[in-house]
Design an enzyme around this catalytic site. Sequence first.
Site, short mmCIF file in Angstrom:
data_model
loop_
_atom_site.label_atom_id
_atom_site.label_comp_id
_atom_site.label_asym_id
_atom_site.label_seq_id
_atom_site.Cartn_x
_atom_site.Cartn_y
_atom_site.Cartn_z
N TYR A 80 -21.23 -33.37 29.61
CA TYR A 80 -22.46 -33.92 28.66
C TYR A 80 -22.31 -35.56 29.46
O TYR A 80 -23.52 -35.91 29.65
CB TYR A 80 -22.02 -33.94 27.49
CG TYR A 80 -23.10 -34.61 26.65
CD1 TYR A 80 -24.24 -34.02 26.19
CD2 TYR A 80 -22.91 -36.01 25.86
CE1 TYR A 80 -25.49 -34.49 25.45
CE2 TYR A 80 -24.02 -36.50 25.31
CZ TYR A 80 -25.24 -35.78 25.05
OH TYR A 80 -26.35 -36.32 24.47
N SER A 100 -31.65 -40.08 26.61
CA SER A 100 -30.32 -40.17 27.35
C SER A 100 -29.28 -40.24 26.57
O SER A 100 -29.40 -39.87 25.07
CB SER A 100 -30.18 -41.18 28.59
OG SER A 100 -29.21 -41.25 29.15
N LYS A 126 -25.90 -36.81 31.64
CA LYS A 126 -26.54 -37.88 31.24
C LYS A 126 -26.40 -39.22 32.29
O LYS A 126 -27.45 -39.88 32.56
CB LYS A 126 -26.03 -38.39 29.84
CG LYS A 126 -26.50 -37.46 28.69
CD LYS A 126 -27.73 -37.14 28.51
CE LYS A 126 -27.97 -36.21 27.40
NZ LYS A 126 -29.52 -35.88 27.20
#
Length: 250
Positions: A145, A131, A149
């Site tokens: 992004y 992660s 995550k």
Amino acid sequence: MSVSIVTGASRGIGLEITRSLLANNSAVVTISRSVSDELRGLQSLQLDIIQGDVADRDISKLAVDTAIAKHGKLDCVILNHGILSPVGRIADVDVAEVTQNMNINFVSLLHTIQLALPHLRDSRGKILMVSSGAATGAYAAWGAYNASKAAMNTLAKTLAGEEKGVVSLAIRPGVVDTGMQEDIRRVGKTHMPPEMHSKFVELHSQGKLVKPQDTARVYANLAISSVNENLSNLSGQFLSWDGEELKDYR
């Protein structure tokens, strides 16, 4: 001997996880879109390299089938692949590129996990997801992004609730000296707030980036370890590689 699948294994953290697993006499099946000279150089009878896009379900199936056909079991899946792009403000970013990011960083995880789960249930195995602090940091210009995550973290938590016999963890690897950091320093100045871009530039110039082999060791040690009560109790959590919870795996 433990058996693991490692995605995004051609360079950076994935390459070092693979190297560490092989050094500990583990079998590894890797998936990566390209195959670097460094990965090819890890010659071992216990290494199988699969080249392909992890967003293609057939590639994940090939990896799982290879592990089972060759070793008869699967103990761990380490989901390390991912992309940063697109970098840009939410107001300006190309939605098609966001879709691509989510497909690679999140949707593709489901293919590998679904195909691996029957075997991980048998082995009481582990799913380890690489992660990022971006999952909770909401960094400007990293909208896709950040979201991918955060979705990964929620997936790990959901799996922990659904699959009691499989340990699922989302682990932040730190700010690691990889190609992604090179990209941030190179293109980030155009889109990121100056203070944020400067932070990453300074971490590099001051030699404070995490070495890939250091953070990779945590994932590898988790992969080869036996599942005990303490590890089972961590399932579903978002942890940092250097946090107190993982001190026994560093």
